[in-house]
Design an enzyme around this catalytic site. Sequence first.
Site, PDB file in Angstrom:
ATOM      1  N   HIS A  64      28.990  -7.813  30.284  1.00  0.00           N
ATOM      2  CA  HIS A  64      29.015  -8.126  28.843  1.00  0.00           C
ATOM      3  C   HIS A  64      28.512  -9.542  28.612  1.00  0.00           C
ATOM      4  CE1 HIS A  64      32.747 -10.000  30.098  1.00  0.00           C
ATOM      5  NE2 HIS A  64      32.847 -10.581  28.942  1.00  0.00           N
ATOM      6  N   ARG A  65      28.568 -10.362  29.652  1.00  0.00           N
ATOM      7  CA  ARG A  65      27.947 -11.686  29.660  1.00  0.00           C
ATOM      8  C   ARG A  65      27.148 -11.774  30.950  1.00  0.00           C
ATOM      9  NH1 ARG A  65      29.869 -12.547  25.148  1.00  0.00           N
ATOM     10  NH2 ARG A  65      31.445 -14.077  24.553  1.00  0.00           N
ATOM     11  N   LYS A  69      29.387 -13.398  37.876  1.00  0.00           N
ATOM     12  CA  LYS A  69      29.721 -14.516  38.752  1.00  0.00           C
ATOM     13  C   LYS A  69      30.882 -14.158  39.646  1.00  0.00           C
ATOM     14  CE  LYS A  69      29.072 -18.958  39.534  1.00  0.00           C
ATOM     15  NZ  LYS A  69      29.141 -18.629  40.949  1.00  0.00           N
ATOM     16  N   LYS A  93      39.097 -13.451  34.653  1.00  0.00           N
ATOM     17  CA  LYS A  93      39.238 -14.897  34.868  1.00  0.00           C
ATOM     18  C   LYS A  93      38.247 -15.661  33.999  1.00  0.00           C
ATOM     19  CE  LYS A  93      39.891 -15.779  39.118  1.00  0.00           C
ATOM     20  NZ  LYS A  93      39.705 -16.032  40.556  1.00  0.00           N
ATOM     21  N   ASP A  98      37.277 -18.990  29.182  1.00  0.00           N
ATOM     22  CA  ASP A  98      36.171 -19.164  28.238  1.00  0.00           C
ATOM     23  C   ASP A  98      34.866 -19.537  28.931  1.00  0.00           C
ATOM     24  OD1 ASP A  98      35.949 -18.597  25.650  1.00  0.00           O
ATOM     25  OD2 ASP A  98      37.003 -20.357  24.902  1.00  0.00           O
ATOM     26  N   LYS A 105      31.759  -9.839  42.704  1.00  0.00           N
ATOM     27  CA  LYS A 105      32.312 -10.341  43.969  1.00  0.00           C
ATOM     28  C   LYS A 105      31.526  -9.710  45.106  1.00  0.00           C
ATOM     29  CE  LYS A 105      35.759 -12.964  45.425  1.00  0.00           C
ATOM     30  NZ  LYS A 105      36.336 -14.112  44.710  1.00  0.00           N
ATOM     31  N   SER A 361      31.949 -24.144  38.721  1.00  0.00           N
ATOM     32  CA  SER A 361      30.720 -23.426  39.061  1.00  0.00           C
ATOM     33  C   SER A 361      29.848 -23.273  37.815  1.00  0.00           C
ATOM     34  CB  SER A 361      31.044 -22.024  39.586  1.00  0.00           C
ATOM     35  OG  SER A 361      31.282 -22.068  40.962  1.00  0.00           O
TER      36      SER A 361
HETATM   37  P1  NAD Z   1      39.955 -20.399  53.198  1.00  0.00           P
HETATM   38  O1  NAD Z   1      39.317 -19.445  54.114  1.00  0.00           O
HETATM   39  O2  NAD Z   1      39.364 -21.756  53.025  1.00  0.00           O
HETATM   40  O3  NAD Z   1      41.508 -20.611  53.587  1.00  0.00           O
HETATM   41  C1  NAD Z   1      42.391 -19.541  53.775  1.00  0.00           C
HETATM   42  C2  NAD Z   1      43.740 -20.103  54.231  1.00  0.00           C
HETATM   43  O4  NAD Z   1      44.676 -19.033  54.297  1.00  0.00           O
HETATM   44  C3  NAD Z   1      43.732 -20.746  55.605  1.00  0.00           C
HETATM   45  O5  NAD Z   1      44.515 -21.913  55.571  1.00  0.00           O
HETATM   46  C4  NAD Z   1      44.416 -19.697  56.494  1.00  0.00           C
HETATM   47  O6  NAD Z   1      45.102 -20.243  57.604  1.00  0.00           O
HETATM   48  C5  NAD Z   1      45.389 -19.109  55.503  1.00  0.00           C
HETATM   49  N1  NAD Z   1      45.850 -17.772  55.898  1.00  0.00           N
HETATM   50  C6  NAD Z   1      45.097 -16.702  56.218  1.00  0.00           C
HETATM   51  N2  NAD Z   1      45.882 -15.665  56.568  1.00  0.00           N
HETATM   52  C7  NAD Z   1      47.155 -16.103  56.445  1.00  0.00           C
HETATM   53  C8  NAD Z   1      48.421 -15.523  56.659  1.00  0.00           C
HETATM   54  N3  NAD Z   1      48.535 -14.261  57.082  1.00  0.00           N
HETATM   55  N4  NAD Z   1      49.531 -16.266  56.431  1.00  0.00           N
HETATM   56  C9  NAD Z   1      49.428 -17.550  56.000  1.00  0.00           C
HETATM   57  N5  NAD Z   1      48.253 -18.158  55.781  1.00  0.00           N
HETATM   58  C10 NAD Z   1      47.141 -17.441  56.000  1.00  0.00           C
HETATM   59  O7  NAD Z   1      40.034 -19.636  51.770  1.00  0.00           O
HETATM   60  P2  NAD Z   1      40.112 -20.284  50.316  1.00  0.00           P
HETATM   61  O8  NAD Z   1      38.741 -20.471  49.802  1.00  0.00           O
HETATM   62  O9  NAD Z   1      41.083 -21.416  50.338  1.00  0.00           O
HETATM   63  O10 NAD Z   1      40.723 -19.059  49.491  1.00  0.00           O
HETATM   64  C11 NAD Z   1      42.116 -18.787  49.489  1.00  0.00           C
HETATM   65  C12 NAD Z   1      42.437 -17.844  48.320  1.00  0.00           C
HETATM   66  O11 NAD Z   1      42.013 -18.430  47.098  1.00  0.00           O
HETATM   67  C13 NAD Z   1      41.733 -16.475  48.394  1.00  0.00           C
HETATM   68  O12 NAD Z   1      42.588 -15.525  47.805  1.00  0.00           O
HETATM   69  C14 NAD Z   1      40.511 -16.678  47.498  1.00  0.00           C
HETATM   70  O13 NAD Z   1      40.018 -15.463  46.972  1.00  0.00           O
HETATM   71  C15 NAD Z   1      41.125 -17.545  46.420  1.00  0.00           C
HETATM   72  N6  NAD Z   1      40.166 -18.338  45.626  1.00  0.00           N
HETATM   73  C16 NAD Z   1      39.304 -19.199  46.238  1.00  0.00           C
HETATM   74  C17 NAD Z   1      38.439 -19.972  45.449  1.00  0.00           C
HETATM   75  C18 NAD Z   1      37.525 -21.019  46.053  1.00  0.00           C
HETATM   76  O14 NAD Z   1      36.901 -21.763  45.275  1.00  0.00           O
HETATM   77  N7  NAD Z   1      37.449 -21.153  47.361  1.00  0.00           N
HETATM   78  C19 NAD Z   1      38.426 -19.813  44.051  1.00  0.00           C
HETATM   79  C20 NAD Z   1      39.335 -18.918  43.471  1.00  0.00           C
HETATM   80  C21 NAD Z   1      40.206 -18.193  44.264  1.00  0.00           C
END
Ligand code: NAD
Length: 467
Positions: A64-65, A69, A93, A98, A105, A361
């Site tokens: 829709h936009r 992303k 999200k 906004d 994904k 982003s």
């Molecule tokens: P990352 O790979 O940098 O880090 C993941 C972390 O989770 C590590 O510290 C790892 O040790 C830990 N981990 C993995 N399995 C585990 C377990 N079973 N028990 C405890 N700790 C565990 O990933 P990230 O980029 O920090 O992303 C983390 C979450 O945030 C994900 O759900 C991701 O979708 C979400 N997210 C990330 C971003 C981003 O900008 N990177 C943005 C929005 C949402």
Amino acid sequence: MENRPTFLANVDKMIDEAIEAVKIDQNISKILKTCRSVLQVKFPVRIKGKTEIFYGWRAVHSTHRLPAKGGLRYSINVNQEEVEALASLMTFKCAVADIPFGGAKGGLLINPKKYDEESLEKITKKFARELIRRGFLSPSRDVPAPDMGTSQREMGWILDAYKSLKPDDINHMACVTGKPIQHGGIKGRLEATGRGVHQALKEFFRHKKEIYKTNLKGNLNNQKIVIQGFGNVGLNTSKALYDDGARIVAIGEKNGLIINEKGINIHKLIKYKNENNSILNFENAKTIKDSSKIIEIPCDILIPAALENVINTSNVNKVNAKLICEAANGPITYNANKILNDKKITIIPDIYANAGGVAVSYFEWIRNISHIRMGRLNKRYEEHRGQSIVEAINKISSKKLPKNLVDQLVYGANEEDIIASGLEDTMRMALQEILELKNKYKLTNYRVSAYSVALKKIEKSYLELGI
Ligand code: NAD
């Protein structure tokens, strides 16, 4: 472990609740529970003389936009349903925060730790080419970013692959966000999700009535905080909170957790992790090898910042927190979420709490398509204006302005300041909208309210454009 529905079913049920709460048009709700397109690729890469086949997905949930992303995840647990669920979360999200993007994904089924840098570059560029050729990666249609298992490095490789296939696209830098600064990335993107989580909590603590309902006392810095995950999101959330004076008493990773009731020194911990590749056995902290125990540690605020479904019916009754702030995507299953709601444990939901990453982003993408660094045109103008104000005050007053005030007045904002201000504004405005709707419809929790805010905006957009 609960006989649990899939991650996608969990997300759909949460959407259903919001659809029911604010009575969204039935036709729109059908659209929003369907992923627009999903691409699966199986591609060969020759690594050290041997051919390996890799499986990857890119799901576009809503257009829709445009562009759509969403992050690219490298993990051995990635599958199509997970990618579709995460794409759906991205649609909501972006709407909550906004941000004028659709939701997408991607995922690659890989254990990145198994490969050296050269092989990973080869695999990433091949994956990117597969996506580009099929219209699932471009500045105007679908723009990936880092997620679990990927970072600036992978985004740089993807940019290079896009540039070599589309050399005439003047906006090539905007084909991906979260890339290295010297190649069109933006300062603050790396830290953005974590800083956004901090801003979300700060904004929450500005609403005294909500704090009262959550049974928390005092301000953010009076709380005992526990964080699961010390990767990009967990580390930057910890750092932003710590730098603001908060007390983080426990941090968990995949291989275990550390506890220090007096508070963990996050800067020292970052250095320690860099040197030891682990947070375990950090000074003055107790180490526990069972990583699952992090969910059970008594605290005021629990921040899951690792992966999905970590709070489920097998452990939800052991959660001992008053507030859960979802920095990870989908860390609470639908059934566990219901139990927590019944127990009146407040949840700040993922679609709002971790939107800081996609917000920055968006700023990076704008910088790329406008081909100019933010602040470049007005920094000096602001400084000269500030200087004129200082001179005017000094002229009409018998007293001289103190130096710190002069410095503040003659300071022109640079790109980092503008990004930080945009992030803060995004997080503050979004929570205010969520609260407004929560009160208007007398909703009982923030998740339903956040989804409802998103649904209302998307519904309007579809109805205005036609289905
Ligand atoms: P990352 O790979 O940098 O880090 C993941 C972390 O989770 C590590 O510290 C790892 O040790 C830990 N981990 C993995 N399995 C585990 C377990 N079973 N028990 C405890 N700790 C565990 O990933 P990230 O980029 O920090 O992303 C983390 C979450 O945030 C994900 O759900 C991701 O979708 C979400 N997210 C990330 C971003 C981003 O900008 N990177 C943005 C929005 C949402």
